[in-house]
Design a protein around this motif. Structure first.
Motif, PDB file in Angstrom:
ATOM      1  N   GLN A 154      -5.039  -7.034   3.616  1.00 12.49           N
ATOM      2  CA  GLN A 154      -4.217  -7.868   2.738  1.00 12.49           C
ATOM      3  C   GLN A 154      -2.788  -8.061   3.264  1.00 12.49           C
ATOM      4  O   GLN A 154      -2.268  -9.165   3.225  1.00 12.49           O
ATOM      5  CB  GLN A 154      -4.166  -7.255   1.332  1.00 12.49           C
ATOM      6  CG  GLN A 154      -5.507  -7.236   0.620  1.00 12.49           C
ATOM      7  CD  GLN A 154      -6.083  -8.620   0.377  1.00 12.49           C
ATOM      8  OE1 GLN A 154      -5.356  -9.545   0.049  1.00 12.49           O
ATOM      9  NE2 GLN A 154      -7.379  -8.777   0.535  1.00 12.49           N
TER      10      GLN A 154
ATOM     11  N   ALA B 122     -10.948   8.208   0.406  1.00 10.86           N
ATOM     12  CA  ALA B 122     -10.398   7.172  -0.486  1.00 10.86           C
ATOM     13  C   ALA B 122      -9.039   6.700   0.030  1.00 10.86           C
ATOM     14  O   ALA B 122      -8.722   5.500  -0.032  1.00 10.86           O
ATOM     15  CB  ALA B 122     -10.268   7.720  -1.908  1.00 10.86           C
TER      16      ALA B 122
ATOM     17  N   ALA C 208      -8.163   2.947   1.085  1.00  7.73           N
ATOM     18  CA  ALA C 208      -7.050   2.235   0.432  1.00  7.73           C
ATOM     19  C   ALA C 208      -6.084   1.693   1.477  1.00  7.73           C
ATOM     20  O   ALA C 208      -5.578   0.572   1.348  1.00  7.73           O
ATOM     21  CB  ALA C 208      -6.327   3.175  -0.534  1.00  7.73           C
ATOM     22  N   ILE C 209      -5.826   2.488   2.518  1.00  2.52           N
ATOM     23  CA  ILE C 209      -4.971   2.017   3.615  1.00  2.52           C
ATOM     24  C   ILE C 209      -5.583   0.780   4.254  1.00  2.52           C
ATOM     25  O   ILE C 209      -4.918  -0.236   4.489  1.00  2.52           O
ATOM     26  CB  ILE C 209      -4.803   3.133   4.686  1.00  2.52           C
ATOM     27  CG1 ILE C 209      -3.910   4.258   4.152  1.00  2.52           C
ATOM     28  CG2 ILE C 209      -4.263   2.560   6.001  1.00  2.52           C
ATOM     29  CD1 ILE C 209      -2.452   3.929   4.065  1.00  2.52           C
TER      30      ILE C 209
ATOM     31  N   ASN D 237      -7.899  -1.310   3.055  1.00  2.00           N
ATOM     32  CA  ASN D 237      -8.018  -2.479   2.175  1.00  2.00           C
ATOM     33  C   ASN D 237      -6.690  -3.183   1.954  1.00  2.00           C
ATOM     34  O   ASN D 237      -6.643  -4.416   1.895  1.00  2.00           O
ATOM     35  CB  ASN D 237      -8.606  -2.068   0.819  1.00  2.00           C
ATOM     36  CG  ASN D 237     -10.080  -1.765   0.920  1.00  2.00           C
ATOM     37  OD1 ASN D 237     -10.741  -2.174   1.875  1.00  2.00           O
ATOM     38  ND2 ASN D 237     -10.601  -1.013  -0.030  1.00  2.00           N
ATOM     39  N   PHE D 238      -5.619  -2.397   1.803  1.00  2.00           N
ATOM     40  CA  PHE D 238      -4.339  -3.063   1.564  1.00  2.00           C
ATOM     41  C   PHE D 238      -3.621  -3.404   2.876  1.00  2.00           C
ATOM     42  O   PHE D 238      -3.292  -4.562   3.120  1.00  2.00           O
ATOM     43  CB  PHE D 238      -3.414  -2.225   0.671  1.00  2.00           C
ATOM     44  CG  PHE D 238      -2.125  -2.966   0.377  1.00  2.00           C
ATOM     45  CD1 PHE D 238      -2.093  -3.945  -0.611  1.00  2.00           C
ATOM     46  CD2 PHE D 238      -0.969  -2.746   1.114  1.00  2.00           C
ATOM     47  CE1 PHE D 238      -0.944  -4.681  -0.845  1.00  2.00           C
ATOM     48  CE2 PHE D 238       0.184  -3.476   0.871  1.00  2.00           C
ATOM     49  CZ  PHE D 238       0.199  -4.439  -0.114  1.00  2.00           C
ATOM     50  N   TRP D 239      -3.393  -2.392   3.712  1.00  2.00           N
ATOM     51  CA  TRP D 239      -2.492  -2.600   4.860  1.00  2.00           C
ATOM     52  C   TRP D 239      -3.139  -3.379   5.992  1.00  2.00           C
ATOM     53  O   TRP D 239      -2.450  -4.038   6.771  1.00  2.00           O
ATOM     54  CB  TRP D 239      -1.944  -1.262   5.354  1.00  2.00           C
ATOM     55  CG  TRP D 239      -0.946  -0.697   4.394  1.00  2.00           C
ATOM     56  CD1 TRP D 239      -1.184   0.256   3.431  1.00  2.00           C
ATOM     57  CD2 TRP D 239       0.417  -1.085   4.237  1.00  2.00           C
ATOM     58  NE1 TRP D 239      -0.031   0.477   2.708  1.00  2.00           N
ATOM     59  CE2 TRP D 239       0.960  -0.320   3.184  1.00  2.00           C
ATOM     60  CE3 TRP D 239       1.239  -1.996   4.897  1.00  2.00           C
ATOM     61  CZ2 TRP D 239       2.293  -0.446   2.766  1.00  2.00           C
ATOM     62  CZ3 TRP D 239       2.562  -2.124   4.493  1.00  2.00           C
ATOM     63  CH2 TRP D 239       3.075  -1.358   3.439  1.00  2.00           C
TER      64      TRP D 239
ATOM     65  N   ALA E  98      -7.286  -4.379  -3.883  1.00  2.00           N
ATOM     66  CA  ALA E  98      -6.600  -3.628  -2.822  1.00  2.00           C
ATOM     67  C   ALA E  98      -5.243  -3.114  -3.311  1.00  2.00           C
ATOM     68  O   ALA E  98      -4.823  -2.002  -2.986  1.00  2.00           O
ATOM     69  CB  ALA E  98      -6.422  -4.514  -1.592  1.00  2.00           C
ATOM     70  N   LEU E  99      -4.577  -3.935  -4.099  1.00  2.00           N
ATOM     71  CA  LEU E  99      -3.284  -3.535  -4.692  1.00  2.00           C
ATOM     72  C   LEU E  99      -3.482  -2.309  -5.574  1.00  2.00           C
ATOM     73  O   LEU E  99      -2.713  -1.341  -5.510  1.00  2.00           O
ATOM     74  CB  LEU E  99      -2.757  -4.705  -5.524  1.00  2.00           C
ATOM     75  CG  LEU E  99      -1.335  -4.649  -6.022  1.00  2.00           C
ATOM     76  CD1 LEU E  99      -0.355  -4.901  -4.878  1.00  2.00           C
ATOM     77  CD2 LEU E  99      -1.117  -5.708  -7.112  1.00  2.00           C
TER      78      LEU E  99
ATOM     79  N   ALA F  33      -6.044  -0.118  -5.479  1.00  4.24           N
ATOM     80  CA  ALA F  33      -6.498   1.054  -4.713  1.00  4.24           C
ATOM     81  C   ALA F  33      -5.336   1.738  -4.014  1.00  4.24           C
ATOM     82  O   ALA F  33      -5.243   2.973  -4.015  1.00  4.24           O
ATOM     83  CB  ALA F  33      -7.559   0.639  -3.707  1.00  4.24           C
ATOM     84  N   PHE F  34      -4.443   0.950  -3.402  1.00  5.41           N
ATOM     85  CA  PHE F  34      -3.361   1.609  -2.665  1.00  5.41           C
ATOM     86  C   PHE F  34      -2.164   1.927  -3.558  1.00  5.41           C
ATOM     87  O   PHE F  34      -1.753   3.076  -3.669  1.00  5.41           O
ATOM     88  CB  PHE F  34      -2.905   0.780  -1.450  1.00  5.41           C
ATOM     89  CG  PHE F  34      -1.806   1.515  -0.706  1.00  5.41           C
ATOM     90  CD1 PHE F  34      -2.125   2.610   0.088  1.00  5.41           C
ATOM     91  CD2 PHE F  34      -0.475   1.184  -0.859  1.00  5.41           C
ATOM     92  CE1 PHE F  34      -1.127   3.362   0.711  1.00  5.41           C
ATOM     93  CE2 PHE F  34       0.530   1.923  -0.237  1.00  5.41           C
ATOM     94  CZ  PHE F  34       0.191   3.008   0.556  1.00  5.41           C
ATOM     95  N   TRP F  35      -1.607   0.924  -4.219  1.00  6.71           N
ATOM     96  CA  TRP F  35      -0.314   1.123  -4.884  1.00  6.71           C
ATOM     97  C   TRP F  35      -0.421   1.857  -6.213  1.00  6.71           C
ATOM     98  O   TRP F  35       0.483   2.601  -6.576  1.00  6.71           O
ATOM     99  CB  TRP F  35       0.393  -0.228  -5.095  1.00  6.71           C
ATOM    100  CG  TRP F  35       0.960  -0.744  -3.812  1.00  6.71           C
ATOM    101  CD1 TRP F  35       0.429  -1.714  -3.006  1.00  6.71           C
ATOM    102  CD2 TRP F  35       2.144  -0.280  -3.149  1.00  6.71           C
ATOM    103  NE1 TRP F  35       1.218  -1.885  -1.902  1.00  6.71           N
ATOM    104  CE2 TRP F  35       2.278  -1.024  -1.964  1.00  6.71           C
ATOM    105  CE3 TRP F  35       3.111   0.682  -3.447  1.00  6.71           C
ATOM    106  CZ2 TRP F  35       3.338  -0.837  -1.071  1.00  6.71           C
ATOM    107  CZ3 TRP F  35       4.170   0.873  -2.561  1.00  6.71           C
ATOM    108  CH2 TRP F  35       4.273   0.112  -1.395  1.00  6.71           C
TER     109      TRP F  35
END
Lengths: 151, 150
Positions: A142, A130, A134-135, A137-139, B133-134, B136-138
């Motif tokens: 996005q 996970a 998450a890394i 998907n965001f970093w 995405a926001l 999931a990560f933050w």
């Protein structure tokens, strides 16, 4: 000795992550998760904070992201973070702190030192997967990562 | 303007302050954030003066809650240096949002201690992916400083 896990997608350049971790088991755990997730990431490992500074000073390609374990033998994460932020050639590189601690004072201390984010180390493989997702998907998908130095 | 989302959910919401001159960005983000797992309370200010009034809880924001995250429009970038050098607020993650953002601008923002930079999507589907995405990560992976106002 840095290890590399090449994870490329066709016609797409992977991002490079430098991971400072003195516990080999933790490094292998993350390596396995990145392999399983087929993340679009090339991982480079170093064993402590001095390894990060040496890598940044000597390698031709700067990493796009740095994962920094907080508690390492030798130069630890917070001191390394301060050195990265104090050097104009490296200060723009996003740094994600990894720690077993969820204490508020540790979290706040890292953000006040200008860590980009603080993550409690995943303990199980599903949690690690996970984290990787998450890394990614965001970093990767996005965020706009900073332009690195060309040397 | 304060617009709490999902106020009836059991988990304390993540407070996000959007500092952006355009209301529509906030409205589109608000719609997208309705679909994520984490409850969110979204607040909006239009300029730097209002941003710091909100953070310092001065009129007309004397009942404001401390944000867990600031999303800063690129029009308000001069506020980034103040935010990150102002000790009570320096630990609040700041995500720079812009419709067009080059990697060179991202480098400048990161060198000034922005926590992340994002090109804000201009379509509904893209905004939903961004919100996910926001989340999931933050909100579900990273640890934020415990909010004293929570």
């Amino acid at each position: 000795m840095p290890m590399t896990v090449p994870q490329t997608l066709p016609n797409d350049e992977p991002i490079h992550v430098l991971y400072a971790e003195d516990q080999e088991a933790d490094a292998l755990f993350m390596e396995q998760a990145f392999l399983t997730a087929r993340a679009k990431i090339v991982l480079h490992f170093v064993r402590d904070g001095q390894g990060v500074i040496d890598y940044l000073s000597n390698e031709l390609r700067q990493p796009d992201l740095i994962f920094l374990d907080i508690n390492m033998l030798g130069k630890g994460g917070p001191q390394t973070l301060e050195e990265i932020r104090a050097e104009p050639a490296f200060a723009h590189i996003p740094v994600i702190m990894l720690s077993g601690s969820a204490l508020d004072r540790d979290i706040e201390s890292c953000y006040l030192r200008h860590a980009n984010a603080y993550v409690q180390k995943p303990l199980t493989f599903p949690e690690m997967l996970a984290f990787v997702q998450a890394i990614e998907n965001f970093w990767i998908f996005q965020a706009v990562l900073p332009q690195g130095d060309a040397r | 303007m304060m617009m709490p989302l999902k106020p009836d959910m059991r988990r304390a919401p993540v407070n996000i302050l959007i500092a952006h001159p355009q209301e529509d960005v906030m409205m589109r983000l608000q719609l997208a954030l309705r679909a994520i797992q984490t409850p969110v309370a979204l607040y909006h200010v239009r300029d730097e003066q209002s941003l710091f009034s909100f953070l310092r809880k001065t009129e007309p924001y004397d009942t404001a809650l401390r944000p867990d995250m600031v999303m800063l429009g690129d029009e308000l970038l001069p506020a980034l240096d103040r935010l990150k050098s102002d000790n009570p607020f320096a630990a609040i993650p700041v995500i720079v949002i812009a419709e067009n953002l080059s990697r060179e601008t991202a480098r400048d923002c990161h060198a000034r201690n922005a926590n992340a930079c994002v090109r804000i999507p201009n379509d509904t589907a893209g905004m939903r992916v961004f919100a996910s995405a926001l989340d999931a990560f933050w909100f579900r992976t990273a640890k934020l400083v415990t909010n004293p106002d929570a």
